[in-house]
Every structure is written in C-alpha cells, then in structure tokens.
Design an enzyme around this catalytic site. Structure first.
Site, PDB file in Angstrom:
ATOM      1  N   ALA A  71       2.521  20.980   8.831  1.00 47.98           N
ATOM      2  CA  ALA A  71       2.941  20.838  10.225  1.00 47.98           C
ATOM      3  C   ALA A  71       3.049  22.188  10.925  1.00 47.98           C
ATOM      4  O   ALA A  71       2.515  22.393  12.025  1.00 47.98           O
ATOM      5  CB  ALA A  71       4.284  20.107  10.261  1.00 47.98           C
ATOM      6  N   GLY A  88      -2.346  27.275   4.894  1.00 46.91           N
ATOM      7  CA  GLY A  88      -1.371  26.181   4.842  1.00 46.91           C
ATOM      8  C   GLY A  88      -1.533  25.325   6.079  1.00 46.91           C
ATOM      9  O   GLY A  88      -1.150  25.732   7.173  1.00 46.91           O
ATOM     10  N   LYS A  99      20.306  28.420   7.150  1.00 46.00           N
ATOM     11  CA  LYS A  99      20.475  27.304   8.098  1.00 46.00           C
ATOM     12  C   LYS A  99      19.949  25.984   7.517  1.00 46.00           C
ATOM     13  O   LYS A  99      20.442  24.907   7.869  1.00 46.00           O
ATOM     14  CB  LYS A  99      19.845  27.645   9.461  1.00 46.00           C
ATOM     15  CG  LYS A  99      18.318  27.763   9.491  1.00 46.00           C
ATOM     16  CD  LYS A  99      17.603  26.473   9.762  1.00 46.00           C
ATOM     17  CE  LYS A  99      16.108  26.589   9.568  1.00 46.00           C
ATOM     18  NZ  LYS A  99      15.415  25.315   9.626  1.00 46.00           N
TER      19      LYS A  99
HETATM   20  N1  LIG Z   1       7.690  22.071  10.285  1.00 45.42           N
HETATM   21  C1  LIG Z   1       8.407  22.844  11.044  1.00 45.42           C
HETATM   22  O1  LIG Z   1       8.845  22.425  12.123  1.00 45.42           O
HETATM   23  C2  LIG Z   1       8.695  24.254  10.621  1.00 45.42           C
HETATM   24  C3  LIG Z   1       9.143  25.146  11.579  1.00 45.42           C
HETATM   25  C4  LIG Z   1       9.448  26.442  11.212  1.00 45.42           C
HETATM   26  C5  LIG Z   1       9.279  26.844   9.896  1.00 45.42           C
HETATM   27  N2  LIG Z   1       8.828  25.965   8.985  1.00 45.42           N
HETATM   28  C6  LIG Z   1       8.660  26.458   7.609  1.00 45.42           C
HETATM   29  O2  LIG Z   1       7.274  26.547   7.334  1.00 45.42           O
HETATM   30  C7  LIG Z   1       7.035  26.331   5.940  1.00 45.42           C
HETATM   31  C8  LIG Z   1       5.975  25.254   5.801  1.00 45.42           C
HETATM   32  O3  LIG Z   1       6.550  24.076   6.317  1.00 45.42           O
HETATM   33  P1  LIG Z   1       5.713  22.863   6.916  1.00 45.42           P
HETATM   34  O4  LIG Z   1       6.613  22.168   7.836  1.00 45.42           O
HETATM   35  O5  LIG Z   1       4.392  23.298   7.425  1.00 45.42           O
HETATM   36  O6  LIG Z   1       5.535  21.998   5.587  1.00 45.42           O
HETATM   37  P2  LIG Z   1       4.539  20.769   5.394  1.00 45.42           P
HETATM   38  O7  LIG Z   1       5.112  19.995   4.281  1.00 45.42           O
HETATM   39  O8  LIG Z   1       4.269  20.120   6.685  1.00 45.42           O
HETATM   40  O9  LIG Z   1       3.212  21.467   4.929  1.00 45.42           O
HETATM   41  C9  LIG Z   1       3.154  22.332   3.845  1.00 45.42           C
HETATM   42  C10 LIG Z   1       1.693  22.538   3.560  1.00 45.42           C
HETATM   43  O10 LIG Z   1       1.578  23.561   2.573  1.00 45.42           O
HETATM   44  C11 LIG Z   1       0.560  23.140   1.703  1.00 45.42           C
HETATM   45  N3  LIG Z   1       0.721  23.842   0.444  1.00 45.42           N
HETATM   46  C12 LIG Z   1       1.650  23.655  -0.495  1.00 45.42           C
HETATM   47  N4  LIG Z   1       1.426  24.522  -1.496  1.00 45.42           N
HETATM   48  C13 LIG Z   1       0.342  25.248  -1.153  1.00 45.42           C
HETATM   49  C14 LIG Z   1      -0.383  26.284  -1.766  1.00 45.42           C
HETATM   50  N5  LIG Z   1      -0.030  26.765  -2.933  1.00 45.42           N
HETATM   51  N6  LIG Z   1      -1.438  26.818  -1.111  1.00 45.42           N
HETATM   52  C15 LIG Z   1      -1.795  26.345   0.087  1.00 45.42           C
HETATM   53  N7  LIG Z   1      -1.151  25.348   0.722  1.00 45.42           N
HETATM   54  C16 LIG Z   1      -0.106  24.824   0.088  1.00 45.42           C
HETATM   55  C17 LIG Z   1       0.711  21.640   1.582  1.00 45.42           C
HETATM   56  O11 LIG Z   1      -0.497  21.044   1.131  1.00 45.42           O
HETATM   57  C18 LIG Z   1       1.018  21.283   3.016  1.00 45.42           C
HETATM   58  O12 LIG Z   1      -0.154  21.053   3.743  1.00 45.42           O
HETATM   59  C19 LIG Z   1       8.388  25.961   5.333  1.00 45.42           C
HETATM   60  O13 LIG Z   1       8.955  27.098   4.730  1.00 45.42           O
HETATM   61  C20 LIG Z   1       9.221  25.538   6.539  1.00 45.42           C
HETATM   62  O14 LIG Z   1      10.607  25.781   6.368  1.00 45.42           O
HETATM   63  C21 LIG Z   1       8.526  24.688   9.313  1.00 45.42           C
HETATM   64  O1  LIG Z   2      12.584  20.311   9.548  1.00 43.49           O
HETATM   65  P1  LIG Z   2      13.321  21.498   9.038  1.00 43.49           P
HETATM   66  O2  LIG Z   2      14.761  21.180   8.725  1.00 43.49           O
HETATM   67  O3  LIG Z   2      12.599  22.154   7.895  1.00 43.49           O
HETATM   68  O4  LIG Z   2      13.368  22.576  10.212  1.00 43.49           O
HETATM   69  C1  LIG Z   2      12.181  23.038  10.755  1.00 43.49           C
HETATM   70  C2  LIG Z   2      12.343  24.418  11.364  1.00 43.49           C
HETATM   71  O5  LIG Z   2      12.802  25.331  10.400  1.00 43.49           O
HETATM   72  C3  LIG Z   2      13.180  24.436  12.592  1.00 43.49           C
HETATM   73  O6  LIG Z   2      13.242  25.720  13.145  1.00 43.49           O
END
Ligand SMILES: NC(=O)c1ccc[n+]([C@@H]2O[C@H](COP(=O)([O-])OP(=O)(O)OC[C@H]3O[C@@H](n4cnc5c(N)ncnc54)[C@H](O)[C@@H]3O)[C@@H](O)[C@H]2O)c1
Ligand SMILES: O=P(O)(O)OC[C@H](O)CO
Length: 342
Positions: free
Chosen positions: A17, A14, A196
């Site tokens: 971000a 994945g 949250k």
């Molecule tokens: N962005 C943050 O600051 C942050 C921080 C902590 C936790 N998270 C958690 O991390 C998880 C991912 O969030 P993110 O911010 O990276 O999302 P994002 O939208 O930035 O990226 C998600 C990525 O997953 C990929 N994806 C979707 N389906 C897929 C699949 N079947 N196989 C492989 N890749 C796939 C997409 O192409 C994309 O690149 C979420 O559950 C989010 O809550 C995010």
């Molecule tokens: O941008 P959000 O709301 O998905 O939050 C990102 C992270 O979960 C923060 O810890």
C-alpha cells in the site's frame, strides 16, 4: 550530496500500500518512478491494469509510473532507491540492493519499525550494511496510504543527516496536496514512527473493551510521555516528538480505524485471541514486532514504558486486556510535573 544531484528515476522496492502510494505521488509530479514488487502475479496484474488492485483498488497509475520486473537492472540504473517493505524484510532488501547499487546512490525508506531481535534503528542498520558513501533518509509522519493515493491533503517528514538529500527527496513529493517537511533528526523521527504503532494497538484495545474517550486521550498523552522518555534516552530532539512524525502520527493511528495497528487492538479488545485478531486484520501490523523491540530498548536504557509493557504482556504472555488496564490504573500515584530544582 550536491544540490544538483539527480534522484530520477526513483526505484520503489515494495509494491504494498505505502510503496505504491509514494510511487504514485512522485509520478503525479512528473518524476519518472519505477515500482517493483517481489510477487510476479501481482506485478503482472499491475502492469496490465495500471493500478494496484490488491492494495489500492480503483486508483489509476500516473503515466510517469512504470512497473518493473528486472529489479537488478533497475537498481543499477536508477537515481535513488526507496524501500517500502515491512521492517522484518528491511535487512533482506538492503542485502538485495547492496551488490548492485552504484557507489553514491541515495537510499531512503518509508518502513516504520526497528530491526527484528536487536531493536537497532533502521538508519544504523542501513549505514552499517551500505557503508558511508550513500546518502540515507527516512520518510515518516501521519499518512495513510489510501489517502495519499487518493490525493487527499497530507503532510509528512523526510529526515536525513544530509540536508541536500532531504530537501531533494522532499521535493519529489511536494505538491499542492502533499506538504513535505525536512529535518536532520533521524533518531527522533524513527522513534516516533515506531512507538506510535505499539500505542495504536493499546488505544484500539481500550476502545475495543468499550472504554471511553477519556481513556483514549489518557493513553495518547501518557503514551507520548513514553515516547519522549525513550527518545531522550537515545539522544533524539524533544522538538521532533511534537512534530508530524511524533504527536502527528500518534494521533492519526490511535484515533482512526484505517490504522491496522488500531484495528488489531480493537479486535483484541472485543474479545478475539491475539492469533485470531492477527488473522482477522490480515495485513501488516508493525506494532506487533515493534512492541517487543521497543521494550528491549527501554530495558537497555533503563526507562519505564508501562503502556508498551502491558501491550507486550497482552500480545506475548496471554494477559487479559482488562487485567492490563487495571495494572496501569493501579500504578503508584505520580506527579505529571515536579517543580524545577534550583
Ligand atoms: N500503509 C500505510 O498507510 C503506511 C503509511 C506509512 C508507513 N507505512 C509503513 O510502510 C511499511 C510497508 O507497509 P505497507 O503498508 O506498504 O505494507 P503492505 O502490507 O501493504 O505491503 C508490504 C509489501 O512488502 C512486500 N514485501 C514483503 N517482504 C518483502 C521483501 N523481502 N522484498 C520485497 N517486498 C517485500 C509485500 O509483498 C507487500 O507487497 C511498513 O513499515 C509500514 O509501517 C505504511
Ligand atoms: O495502518 P498503520 O497502523 O500501519 O499506520 C499506517 C501509517 O503508519 C500511518 O502514518
């Protein structure tokens, strides 16, 4: 898992971000890290530019980070898999890795949410999909990807029933700017990280409507009471909810506009329809799915989660956000604390 087991190289599945920011954090510590994203164009762009311009523009990849395209080969030869996809893609990711994963390869994830439709905890989903032989861990806590990628001070938690794995995984990230704690309470960490997101939508709605700091603080505090009720009903440790993955992440996402969940709430509160707000934010908003699934779990456990319930009504039943606030305010008078019964 033994204390000597080698987690390197880590394969991050994945390239969004958060997956990219976590991969960069490990690689900055000199750990060989492989990053895989399913989109070929995106993969080629990252490989050529040595940055993830789509999600984290302008931050160069450390030398120890490689972008891989042959995910099957990478799964077979890595020391550890870290899944960082949205919750709706979690099961699909497990199914993809399962046939290629060596017998005891540890698996962790940074996904925050529950399994779509069933509301199962991802730890349970992963355990039943992968069997007993793989150490499992969850990464959670107050951590915006952009800040971790920019090397700004951050702390989060690694939860695992396998203490050695938790310690080693935390060690991959730990640095002078990234403080990583460990816990065995996988349940509490997952509940905090999931609920949250729903509460951040509610705080955004309240702020978008123009309500003040008092309303936001009330939502955070009473939201915390809802998290505690669900966590207690499912058997989590109350202490966990006062940690990074509980109150820490709740404060972060309810108060800072970097949160995509809060952004969605703000857009709805300012008058956009839910569909238009989703388009306007245009990013992963885990709280949308989580709201439905958390409500399902609350009903199964027979507990009240009035804020989550109102978020569901706004998101899925067309309720006017102002009506929902009224419904919350007009609930019967309640005690915050009652004297202990001797
Ligand atoms: N962005 C943050 O600051 C942050 C921080 C902590 C936790 N998270 C958690 O991390 C998880 C991912 O969030 P993110 O911010 O990276 O999302 P994002 O939208 O930035 O990226 C998600 C990525 O997953 C990929 N994806 C979707 N389906 C897929 C699949 N079947 N196989 C492989 N890749 C796939 C997409 O192409 C994309 O690149 C979420 O559950 C989010 O809550 C995010
Ligand atoms: O941008 P959000 O709301 O998905 O939050 C990102 C992270 O979960 C923060 O810890």
């Amino acid at each position: 898992m033994s204390e000597q087991a080698n987690l390197s190289p880590t394969l991050v599945l994945g390239a969004g971000a958060w997956g990219t920011a976590l991969a960069m954090a490990m690689a900055r510590n000199g750990h060989e890290t492989w990053l895989w994203g399913r989109d070929k164009q995106h993969y080629l762009q990252m490989q050529t530019s040595r940055e993830n311009a789509k999600y984290l523009p302008g931050i160069a990849f450390p030398d120890a980070l490689s972008v891989v395209d042959d995910v099957h080969k990478a799964i077979q030869s890595c020391g550890h898999v870290l899944i960082s996809v949205p919750s709706k893609a979690f099961v699909e990711s497990l199914q993809m890795i399962k046939p290629m994963l060596a017998a005891k390869t540890p698996v962790s994830w940074a996904t925050k949410g529950l399994a779509p439709d069933t509301g199962e905890l991802l730890y349970d989903v992963a355990r039943s999909a992968l069997g007993e032989s793989h150490p499992l861990a969850v990464i959670s806590g107050p951590s915006f990807a952009a800040e971790v990628a920019a090397n700004l001070p951050t702390a989060f938690t690694v939860a695992s029933e396998d203490g050695d794995f938790a310690k080693q995984l935390a060690g991959l990230f730990h640095s002078p700017t990234l403080r990583v704690y460990t816990t065995y309470d996988v349940l509490g960490v997952q509940i905090g990280g999931t609920v949250k997101n729903v509460l951040a939508i509610s705080a955004g709605i309240s702020d978008g409507l123009g309500y003040g700091a008092n309303a936001r603080a009330a939502l955070i505090t009473r939201g915390m009471a809802e998290i505690r009720r669900l966590a207690a009903a499912l058997g989590a440790e109350t202490e966990t909810l006062f940690g990074l993955s509980g109150i820490g992440d709740l404060i972060l996402t309810c108060t800072d506009d970097q949160s995509r969940n809060r952004q969605l709430g703000l857009a709805i509160g300012r008058g956009l329809s839910v569909d238009d707000a989703v388009k306007f934010v245009g990013k992963t908003v885990e709280g949308m799915d989580a709201a439905r699934e958390v409500m399902l779990r609350a009903r199964q456990a027979d507990i009240e989660m009035p804020i989550v319930e109102q978020v569901c009504k706004i998101l899925f039943e067309g309720y006017d956000p102002r009506e929902s606030v009224q419904a919350l305010l007009c609930r019967e008078q309640k005690a915050e604390l009652t004297p202990p019964v001797n």
